[in-house]
Motif scaffolding. Structure first.
Motif, PDB file in Angstrom:
ATOM      1  N   CYS A 129       0.859  -1.179   0.000  1.00 35.36           N
ATOM      2  CA  CYS A 129       0.000   0.000   0.000  1.00 35.36           C
ATOM      3  C   CYS A 129       0.896   1.230   0.000  1.00 35.36           C
ATOM      4  CB  CYS A 129      -0.950   0.010   1.191  1.00 35.36           C
ATOM      5  SG  CYS A 129      -0.134   0.089   2.796  1.00 35.36           S
ATOM      6  N   GLU A 130       0.338   2.353  -0.407  1.00 35.74           N
ATOM      7  CA  GLU A 130       1.078   3.607  -0.453  1.00 35.74           C
ATOM      8  C   GLU A 130       0.291   4.687   0.276  1.00 35.74           C
ATOM      9  OE1 GLU A 130       1.885   4.510  -4.535  1.00 35.74           O
ATOM     10  OE2 GLU A 130       3.522   3.058  -4.666  1.00 35.74           O
ATOM     11  N   ILE A 131       1.018   5.518   1.021  1.00 35.05           N
ATOM     12  CA  ILE A 131       0.410   6.648   1.700  1.00 35.05           C
ATOM     13  C   ILE A 131       1.192   7.905   1.359  1.00 35.05           C
ATOM     14  CG2 ILE A 131      -0.549   5.319   3.602  1.00 35.05           C
ATOM     15  CD1 ILE A 131       1.794   6.053   5.295  1.00 35.05           C
ATOM     16  N   SER A 132       0.538   9.030   1.471  1.00 35.01           N
ATOM     17  CA  SER A 132       1.174  10.302   1.147  1.00 35.01           C
ATOM     18  C   SER A 132       2.069  10.740   2.289  1.00 35.01           C
ATOM     19  CB  SER A 132       0.112  11.362   0.867  1.00 35.01           C
ATOM     20  OG  SER A 132       0.714  12.601   0.592  1.00 35.01           O
ATOM     21  N   ALA A 133       3.289  11.171   1.956  1.00 34.61           N
ATOM     22  CA  ALA A 133       4.240  11.632   2.977  1.00 34.61           C
ATOM     23  C   ALA A 133       4.813  12.989   2.613  1.00 34.61           C
ATOM     24  CB  ALA A 133       5.370  10.613   3.145  1.00 34.61           C
ATOM     25  N   GLY A 134       4.154  13.704   1.707  1.00 29.26           N
ATOM     26  CA  GLY A 134       4.664  14.985   1.245  1.00 29.26           C
ATOM     27  C   GLY A 134       3.922  16.156   1.843  1.00 29.26           C
ATOM     28  N   PRO A 135       4.332  17.387   1.486  1.00 22.44           N
ATOM     29  CA  PRO A 135       3.707  18.583   2.055  1.00 22.44           C
ATOM     30  C   PRO A 135       2.244  18.747   1.690  1.00 22.44           C
ATOM     31  CG  PRO A 135       5.190  19.155   0.247  1.00 22.44           C
ATOM     32  CD  PRO A 135       5.413  17.714   0.554  1.00 22.44           C
ATOM     33  N   GLY A 136       1.791  18.114   0.623  1.00 18.69           N
ATOM     34  CA  GLY A 136       0.394  18.241   0.220  1.00 18.69           C
ATOM     35  C   GLY A 136      -0.497  17.180   0.816  1.00 18.69           C
TER      36      GLY A 136
END
Length: 210
Positions: A129-136
């Motif tokens: 699975c992938e999750i968001s780890a960026g500023p947005g």
């Protein structure tokens, strides 16, 4: 240079583990430490939640004591989690009944990820699975939460939606979803109050940084 392809930088960590409840707790802590070292603290809470679910599924469906591996890969603004085991039996995401607090499992938590899937490997399978780890990630979380709450109504909760009260219906779904997550956390040995406190601290830290 002919044939040379530039790819975006990535960080990768491989964590072997044994499928056992005590090992799942240690695995979650090791992953949290690694993400903090990478500077991806914003993704720690979501990663711990998903790692717990993926690793617990190995315990339940492959067998306690089975060998497995967690791979963390941070590339750009996404964190990818992969759990490899030696079973070729593919998990299925099924919708549970309205009163079934234990059956949502992978379906519920995978809905919180940006994307997920399962692939057969030479040694068995990998669930990722992938999750968001960026500023947005804050905006993406709001969009993802809305999608989850919309789909959560499909299992029969929140009659306010049928009366055309969309926002009220989503609020009821949010309460039901949080309650089910607390049931899930308690069933896996976590303190629900601690989960709520951590979520509140995580939210406040991100809100202050925005």
């Amino acid at each position: 240079m002919p044939g040379y392809e530039v790819t975006e930088p990535r960080l990768r960590c491989v964590l072997p583990f044994e499928a056992a409840p005590a090992e799942v707790r240690l695995l979650r802590r090791a992953a949290a430490r690694q993400l903090s070292q990478w500077g991806a603290s914003v993704a720690v809470d979501e990663a711990e939640l998903l790692i717990t679910e993926l690793a617990t599924n190995v315990v339940k469906h492959v067998g306690e004591g089975a060998s497995a591996t967690l791979i963390l890969e941070w590339r750009g603004e996404r964190l990818r989690l992969e759990v490899h085991d030696k079973s070729e039996i593919l998990p299925s995401s099924k919708t549970a009944g309205q009163d079934d607090v234990c059956g949502r499992g992978l379906h519920l938590l995978a809905s919180l990820a940006v994307d997920w899937g399962v692939v057969l490997t030479a040694a068995g399978k990998a669930v990722w699975c992938e999750i968001s780890a960026g500023p947005g990630s804050a905006c993406q979380r709001i969009e993802r939460a809305l999608a989850v709450l919309d789909s959560y109504q499909d299992v029969g909760r929140g009659s306010a939606l049928h009366r055309g009260l969309y926002d009220e219906g989503l609020a009821e779904s949010a309460v039901a979803l949080i309650a089910d997550l607390l049931h899930w956390s308690a069933a896996r040995g976590h303190d629900p109050d601690d989960i709520l406190d951590r979520a509140q601290m995580h939210y406040e830290a991100e809100a202050d940084a925005a």
